[in-house]
Design a protein around this motif. Structure first.
Motif, PDB file in Angstrom:
ATOM      1  N   VAL A 184       0.842  -1.191   0.000  1.00 52.64           N
ATOM      2  CA  VAL A 184       0.000   0.000   0.000  1.00 52.64           C
ATOM      3  C   VAL A 184       0.880   1.245   0.000  1.00 52.64           C
ATOM      4  O   VAL A 184       1.840   1.336   0.756  1.00 52.64           O
ATOM      5  CB  VAL A 184      -0.947   0.002   1.230  1.00 52.64           C
ATOM      6  CG1 VAL A 184      -1.705   1.308   1.336  1.00 52.64           C
ATOM      7  CG2 VAL A 184      -1.890  -1.172   1.159  1.00 52.64           C
ATOM      8  N   VAL A 185       0.544   2.191  -0.865  1.00 52.05           N
ATOM      9  CA  VAL A 185       1.282   3.449  -0.960  1.00 52.05           C
ATOM     10  C   VAL A 185       0.769   4.394   0.120  1.00 52.05           C
ATOM     11  O   VAL A 185      -0.423   4.674   0.194  1.00 52.05           O
ATOM     12  CB  VAL A 185       1.096   4.091  -2.355  1.00 52.05           C
ATOM     13  CG1 VAL A 185       1.775   5.439  -2.415  1.00 52.05           C
ATOM     14  CG2 VAL A 185       1.616   3.167  -3.428  1.00 52.05           C
ATOM     15  N   LEU A 186       1.669   4.865   0.970  1.00 50.40           N
ATOM     16  CA  LEU A 186       1.321   5.814   2.025  1.00 50.40           C
ATOM     17  C   LEU A 186       1.689   7.218   1.584  1.00 50.40           C
ATOM     18  O   LEU A 186       2.713   7.428   0.929  1.00 50.40           O
ATOM     19  CB  LEU A 186       2.056   5.472   3.321  1.00 50.40           C
ATOM     20  CG  LEU A 186       1.758   4.104   3.912  1.00 50.40           C
ATOM     21  CD1 LEU A 186       2.645   3.855   5.134  1.00 50.40           C
ATOM     22  CD2 LEU A 186       0.314   3.986   4.283  1.00 50.40           C
ATOM     23  N   VAL A 187       0.860   8.176   1.938  1.00 51.40           N
ATOM     24  CA  VAL A 187       1.108   9.585   1.612  1.00 51.40           C
ATOM     25  C   VAL A 187       1.541  10.282   2.891  1.00 51.40           C
ATOM     26  O   VAL A 187       0.851  10.210   3.906  1.00 51.40           O
ATOM     27  CB  VAL A 187      -0.176  10.241   1.050  1.00 51.40           C
ATOM     28  CG1 VAL A 187       0.060  11.711   0.784  1.00 51.40           C
ATOM     29  CG2 VAL A 187      -0.642   9.518  -0.191  1.00 51.40           C
ATOM     30  N   ARG A 188       2.697  10.943   2.836  1.00 52.03           N
ATOM     31  CA  ARG A 188       3.219  11.632   4.012  1.00 52.03           C
ATOM     32  C   ARG A 188       2.918  13.115   3.906  1.00 52.03           C
ATOM     33  O   ARG A 188       3.173  13.748   2.895  1.00 52.03           O
ATOM     34  CB  ARG A 188       4.719  11.420   4.143  1.00 52.03           C
ATOM     35  CG  ARG A 188       5.306  12.089   5.357  1.00 52.03           C
ATOM     36  CD  ARG A 188       6.767  11.765   5.533  1.00 52.03           C
ATOM     37  NE  ARG A 188       7.015  10.370   5.831  1.00 52.03           N
ATOM     38  CZ  ARG A 188       6.930   9.831   7.046  1.00 52.03           C
ATOM     39  NH1 ARG A 188       6.563  10.572   8.057  1.00 52.03           N
ATOM     40  NH2 ARG A 188       7.200   8.570   7.241  1.00 52.03           N
ATOM     41  N   ALA A 189       2.361  13.649   4.985  1.00 47.52           N
ATOM     42  CA  ALA A 189       2.144  15.090   5.108  1.00 47.52           C
ATOM     43  C   ALA A 189       2.814  15.509   6.409  1.00 47.52           C
ATOM     44  O   ALA A 189       2.278  15.268   7.486  1.00 47.52           O
ATOM     45  CB  ALA A 189       0.661  15.421   5.132  1.00 47.52           C
ATOM     46  N   ARG A 190       3.990  16.078   6.281  1.00 48.70           N
ATOM     47  CA  ARG A 190       4.856  16.379   7.422  1.00 48.70           C
ATOM     48  C   ARG A 190       5.133  15.102   8.205  1.00 48.70           C
ATOM     49  O   ARG A 190       5.755  14.199   7.693  1.00 48.70           O
ATOM     50  CB  ARG A 190       4.265  17.477   8.282  1.00 48.70           C
ATOM     51  CG  ARG A 190       4.182  18.804   7.563  1.00 48.70           C
ATOM     52  CD  ARG A 190       3.762  19.900   8.474  1.00 48.70           C
ATOM     53  NE  ARG A 190       3.610  21.117   7.695  1.00 48.70           N
ATOM     54  CZ  ARG A 190       3.217  22.228   8.226  1.00 48.70           C
ATOM     55  NH1 ARG A 190       2.935  22.308   9.498  1.00 48.70           N
ATOM     56  NH2 ARG A 190       3.111  23.297   7.483  1.00 48.70           N
ATOM     57  N   ARG A 191       4.631  14.982   9.418  1.00 52.76           N
ATOM     58  CA  ARG A 191       4.894  13.785  10.233  1.00 52.76           C
ATOM     59  C   ARG A 191       3.801  12.744  10.109  1.00 52.76           C
ATOM     60  O   ARG A 191       3.990  11.602  10.511  1.00 52.76           O
ATOM     61  CB  ARG A 191       5.047  14.183  11.701  1.00 52.76           C
ATOM     62  CG  ARG A 191       6.294  15.005  11.942  1.00 52.76           C
ATOM     63  CD  ARG A 191       6.421  15.429  13.370  1.00 52.76           C
ATOM     64  NE  ARG A 191       6.400  14.301  14.275  1.00 52.76           N
ATOM     65  CZ  ARG A 191       6.291  14.392  15.581  1.00 52.76           C
ATOM     66  NH1 ARG A 191       6.177  15.572  16.131  1.00 52.76           N
ATOM     67  NH2 ARG A 191       6.286  13.338  16.340  1.00 52.76           N
ATOM     68  N   ALA A 192       2.670  13.104   9.574  1.00 51.15           N
ATOM     69  CA  ALA A 192       1.523  12.196   9.504  1.00 51.15           C
ATOM     70  C   ALA A 192       1.572  11.331   8.240  1.00 51.15           C
ATOM     71  O   ALA A 192       2.022  11.762   7.192  1.00 51.15           O
ATOM     72  CB  ALA A 192       0.222  12.990   9.525  1.00 51.15           C
ATOM     73  N   LEU A 193       1.096  10.088   8.382  1.00 53.80           N
ATOM     74  CA  LEU A 193       0.974   9.182   7.249  1.00 53.80           C
ATOM     75  C   LEU A 193      -0.500   8.961   6.953  1.00 53.80           C
ATOM     76  O   LEU A 193      -1.298   8.721   7.865  1.00 53.80           O
ATOM     77  CB  LEU A 193       1.629   7.835   7.565  1.00 53.80           C
ATOM     78  CG  LEU A 193       3.141   7.812   7.599  1.00 53.80           C
ATOM     79  CD1 LEU A 193       3.636   6.447   8.069  1.00 53.80           C
ATOM     80  CD2 LEU A 193       3.707   8.120   6.230  1.00 53.80           C
ATOM     81  N   PHE A 194      -0.850   9.022   5.677  1.00 53.34           N
ATOM     82  CA  PHE A 194      -2.225   8.823   5.257  1.00 53.34           C
ATOM     83  C   PHE A 194      -2.290   7.703   4.232  1.00 53.34           C
ATOM     84  O   PHE A 194      -1.346   7.485   3.477  1.00 53.34           O
ATOM     85  CB  PHE A 194      -2.794  10.109   4.650  1.00 53.34           C
ATOM     86  CG  PHE A 194      -2.944  11.211   5.654  1.00 53.34           C
ATOM     87  CD1 PHE A 194      -4.079  11.303   6.437  1.00 53.34           C
ATOM     88  CD2 PHE A 194      -1.931  12.143   5.833  1.00 53.34           C
ATOM     89  CE1 PHE A 194      -4.210  12.314   7.369  1.00 53.34           C
ATOM     90  CE2 PHE A 194      -2.055  13.159   6.756  1.00 53.34           C
ATOM     91  CZ  PHE A 194      -3.195  13.241   7.533  1.00 53.34           C
TER      92      PHE A 194
END
Length: 75
Positions: free
Chosen positions: A43-53
């Motif tokens: 699964v591809v995770l999207v990083r926004a600063r410290r958070a993973l989505f």
């Protein structure tokens, strides 16, 4: 203090991205366990600063049991 954007309790909003901790709460597993499962399934995770989505499309395509859980929780 303002409310967080993650899901709380039994109410689940359908959205394009879920944070890893929110999905862990939905699945009733630890964040670490969920991250291992996501990586194992590619699964591809999207990083926004410290958070993973996690994109909802990735869950639907790669982890059908979790997709079914989200659909049931949304009903």
């Amino acid at each position: 203090m303002r409310p967080r954007g993650d899901t709380h309790g039994s109410v689940l909003e359908v959205r394009a991205y879920y944070s890893v901790p929110a999905l862990a709460r939905i699945g009733n597993v630890s964040t670490y366990t969920l991250r291992r499962v996501l990586r194992a399934n590619g699964v591809v995770l999207v990083r926004a600063r410290r958070a993973l989505f996690v994109p909802l499309s990735e869950i639907r395509d790669r982890i059908p049991p979790l997709w079914k859980s989200i659909c049931l929780a949304a009903e």
